[in-house]
Structures are given as C-alpha cells and as structure tokens.
Design an enzyme around this catalytic site. Structure first.
Site, short mmCIF file in Angstrom:
data_model
loop_
_atom_site.label_atom_id
_atom_site.label_comp_id
_atom_site.label_asym_id
_atom_site.label_seq_id
_atom_site.Cartn_x
_atom_site.Cartn_y
_atom_site.Cartn_z
N TYR A 138 35.03 43.33 35.67
CA TYR A 138 34.32 44.29 34.82
C TYR A 138 33.01 43.69 34.30
O TYR A 138 32.50 44.11 33.26
CB TYR A 138 35.19 44.70 33.62
CG TYR A 138 36.40 45.55 33.96
CD1 TYR A 138 36.87 45.66 35.27
CD2 TYR A 138 37.09 46.22 32.96
CE1 TYR A 138 37.99 46.43 35.57
CE2 TYR A 138 38.21 47.00 33.25
CZ TYR A 138 38.66 47.09 34.56
OH TYR A 138 39.76 47.85 34.83
N LYS A 189 45.02 35.83 42.38
CA LYS A 189 45.00 36.41 43.72
C LYS A 189 44.13 35.50 44.59
O LYS A 189 43.31 35.96 45.39
CB LYS A 189 44.43 37.84 43.65
CG LYS A 189 44.61 38.65 44.93
CD LYS A 189 46.06 38.93 45.30
CE LYS A 189 46.15 39.54 46.68
NZ LYS A 189 47.53 39.64 47.17
N ASP A 222 50.29 40.86 43.11
CA ASP A 222 51.17 41.85 43.74
C ASP A 222 52.64 41.52 43.49
O ASP A 222 53.44 42.37 43.12
CB ASP A 222 50.85 42.01 45.24
CG ASP A 222 50.54 40.71 45.95
OD1 ASP A 222 50.45 39.65 45.27
OD2 ASP A 222 50.38 40.72 47.19
N ASP A 246 44.61 44.81 33.21
CA ASP A 246 44.49 46.24 32.91
C ASP A 246 45.61 47.01 33.60
O ASP A 246 46.32 47.82 33.00
CB ASP A 246 43.11 46.73 33.39
CG ASP A 246 42.85 48.19 33.03
OD1 ASP A 246 43.49 48.70 32.10
OD2 ASP A 246 42.00 48.81 33.70
N ASP A 250 49.45 48.71 31.85
CA ASP A 250 49.95 50.09 31.89
C ASP A 250 51.39 50.10 32.43
O ASP A 250 52.25 50.82 31.93
CB ASP A 250 49.08 50.99 32.79
CG ASP A 250 47.93 51.66 32.02
OD1 ASP A 250 47.42 51.04 31.06
OD2 ASP A 250 47.53 52.79 32.38
MN MN Z 1 43.59 50.55 31.07
#
Ligand code: MN
Ligand code: NAD
Length: 366
Positions: A138, A189, A222, A246, A250
């Site tokens: 980001y 990763k 993963d 992020d 969730d």
């Molecule tokens: Mn989010």
C-alpha cells in the site's frame, strides 16, 4: 482531571451509525468511570463532503487533527465514487501522514458468540494481528501508462524498507512478549516474491534475535489461512505485511463470529501524532441506513482507544460490558444470528456498563 480530546470521523455508509453508537457508549462510560473525561469533536469528512467540495477532507485537515489525543473513525467508501479516491483521500491520508505504522487487530471469540469453526476450535481463538501500516503493497508507488491502448499498463510496486520492516518487527516482538504465550508467527511470501519479501524475512529475523524469550515461527501466507482454520490454538501474535494482514484479519474477524466485531488501532508508537481507532469493516452498502449494523466492532475499538490513552480501567470496563452483552445473547445483531438493531445493542452495552467494574479481562496483554 484532564480531558482526552477525541476527533470523531464517522465517514461513509454504516461508519457514522456505528461511530455515533460508540460515542454514546463512551459518554455513558465517562459518566460512571471515576476520573474519565472525554471531549468529542465531530468532522463531517468523507464522500458527501467530497461531493460538495471535490475533496475528502479540507486542505488543512491533517493540521486540524494534529492537536487531538486520538481519532475515532468509522469507514470510507461510497457506491458512487471510486474506492481508491475515497480510501486514499481520507483513511490512508491520515494513517500515512501521521505515520501510524502499527496496525493492531485483536481477535477473540467473545462469550456467547459462535465461530463458524467447530466449537472446540473456535474456543481457541485468541490472536493479535500486527499489520505493517505504512508501506509494503500500500505504498502507493506505481503508475498507469498507455491508457486505452493494447499496451496499457498498470503497476503497484510493493515497497519494503529496512527502517519500515525493523520498526514494525520490534513493535510486534514487544507486543508478543507482553502476552502470556510469548509466541510470534511471522507471515511471509518470500518463496514467490524474491526481493522485498526476502528483505522482510532478513530484517525480521535480525530483530527477533534481540528477543530470546520469544518463540518465533514462520508461515507462508497461503498456508497461514489453513492454519487459522485448522489449528487456531497454535497461533497467538501474528506479524504480516500491509496486504497480507488486511486479508488475514477479515478472516480472523469472521472466524471470531463476524466482520462486524473486528477492531483496529492504527498506532503511531512514538506518540508524536494522534493514533486512529476504527472497526475493521467497511461502509457495508447492503445494510446502510437500515439501523442493523453491528456496533460491537466500534465499541471494541473504543476500548483499544481508551487503553492507548492510558485509561486501562475504563478500557477493561467497556470490554467487560461488551462481553456481558454477548454472553447473555439477548441483544445480538443479525450478523451474529440475532435480531437486535444497532440502537438496542448500544442500549444493552450502556446498561451493562453500570453493572460491571474494571476487573474484567484486559484486551491485548491477555
Ligand atoms: Mn480491510
Ligand atoms: P464491508 O466490510 O463494507 O462489508 C462486507 C460484508 O460484511 C457486507 O455484507 C456487510 O454488510 C457486512 N458487514 C460489515 N460490517 C458490518 C457490521 N458492522 N454489521 C453487520 N454486517 C457488517 O466490505 P466491502 O463490501 O468490501 O466494502 C464496502 C466499501 O467499504 C468499499 O467502498 C470499501 O472500499 C470500503 N472499505 C473501507 C474500509 C475502511 O474505511 N477502513 C475497510 C474496508 C472496506
């Protein structure tokens, strides 16, 4: 007694609904908790502000926020506006310019709530995810060229710096060490992304050497998703990049019962600038204006904010009130399997504040 000054930005969609509910709860808390004084100032920034003014917040918006002790935030995102405009114009503008580089996201299965996992697994969820919040995927570095041509190109460059990785690794190690299990899982990763992610691994590994009391293990992102589902009890504190965390958070919130209870602290650990507290969910267009948004994520986030402000007793009291309400199971919103409206959940938590004291379980440091 000095009063904490809190900037309130409800933003878009259900953001204002859950944040106003949170302000009501905080005002009720201040009325019963000895010595707690809070002052709120509301800012009507967001997508409606954009429609009127062509920007998400005023030009001097950050200067206006700078003198506050904390920012209490709802959500940004509007069905009529591009998400990158709204997110970068408000939430990311604040997080990045105030260098709130540590994003902290606790997940616990609260009493009375049901995890989509089998009960014996759901009960094991007690995690804190630490998200790098200033760079990585980001960073905003990249570009578009040759628009409309077959050779059109779009690039986002994930940026990892030694300074950025080192400071978030140190933050995560300190937090992991403050929790009883002293266990840190580092997500990476570096098998597929062989530059930035390899630097991430190297710098995090160097930092963890300064923490001999910590147990550290490593996961590819993963495989981390399946570990969260299959072996939730093997996880305690998690360090991951901006994008990986992020996504994982969730998942974590959903495994803890609902996206509607996930909470976040965007922290500037240097305390030079105000930190920002928000539920992890977005604007939830499908339920906006219906009065059914779950406000518990914004209440949990308010508890994180009180903790950050040094009001540990008040933070614990609020968390206990939330857990009293979930434990009784009478006032749960539809996303948690109940039928209660936002206002009913809010009233139940306010009523519970009277009945609980400040000795309940604390939030982060287990
Ligand atoms: Mn989010
Ligand atoms: P979302 O979090 O808004 O919604 C996903 C699903 O979860 C929806 O079905 C929604 O109804 C449900 N949900 C979310 N919060 C809930 C709550 N408190 N109570 C009950 N149900 C809840 O994610 P999305 O649909 O991907 O995004 C919608 C908009 O929000 C987009 O514009 C996106 O960019 C924005 N967004 C903003 C933030 C932020 O400001 N921090 C975070 C995520 C998404």
């Amino acid at each position: 007694m000095s009063s904490h000054r809190i900037a309130v930005i409800g933003g878009d969609g259900i953001g204002p609904e859950v944040v106003e509910a949170g302000v009501q709860v905080l005002e009720a808390l201040a009325a019963v908790e000895p010595g707690l004084a809070l002052e709120f100032r509301r800012f009507d920034w967001g997508s409606d502000y954009y429609r009127r003014n062509g920007r998400m917040m005023p030009q001097d918006g950050l200067a206006q926020l700078e003198s506050f002790d904390a920012i209490y935030f709802g959500s940004v995102g509007d069905p009529e506006l591009p998400d990158d405009i709204t997110l970068w114009g408000l939430r990311l503008a604040i997080c990045q310019r105030f260098d709130q580089y540590a994003n902290v996201r606790p997940t616990r299965l609260l009493p009375g709530l049901t995890s989509p996992l089998r009960p014996e697994l759901g009960r094991q969820i007690d995690w804190v995810i630490v998200r790098e919040n200033s760079e990585g995927e980001y960073a905003g570095v990249g570009g578009r060229a040759h628009r409309g041509l077959p050779i059109e190109v779009g690039m986002d460059v994930a940026v990892f710096t030694r300074t950025g990785v080192e400071r978030i690794a140190r933050f995560a190690c300190d937090l992991a060490l403050s929790r009883p299990r002293k266990l840190l899982t580092v997500v990476t990763k570096s098998n597929a992304q062989r530059h930035g992610m390899v630097l991430w691994d190297e710098v995090v590994r160097e930092v963890t050497r300064d923490y001999p009391g910590l147990t550290v293990d490593w996961m590819l992102v993963d495989a981390m998703t399946q570990r969260m589902v299959n072996k939730p009890g093997s996880i305690d504190t998690v360090l991951a990049t901006n994008l990986h965390a992020d996504i994982l958070s969730d998942l974590a919130a959903a495994l803890g019962g609902s996206l509607g209870i996930g909470s976040t602290a965007n922290v500037d650990p240097s305390s030079r600038r105000p930190s920002m507290f928000e539920p992890i969910h977005g604007s939830a267009f499908d339920i906006t204006g219906k009065g059914v948004a779950n406000p518990l994520g914004s209440f949990w986030t308010a508890s994180l904010m009180l903790d950050h402000l040094g009001e540990q007793a008040a933070a614990r009291r609020l968390m206990s009130a939330i857990e009293t309400v979930t434990g009784r199971g009478e006032h749960l919103s539809p996303d948690l399997g109940g039928a209660a409206h936002t206002a009913e959940v809010t009233a139940a938590v306010i009523a519970a504040l009277e009945g609980v004291n400040s000795t309940g379980p604390s939030r982060l440091a287990g």
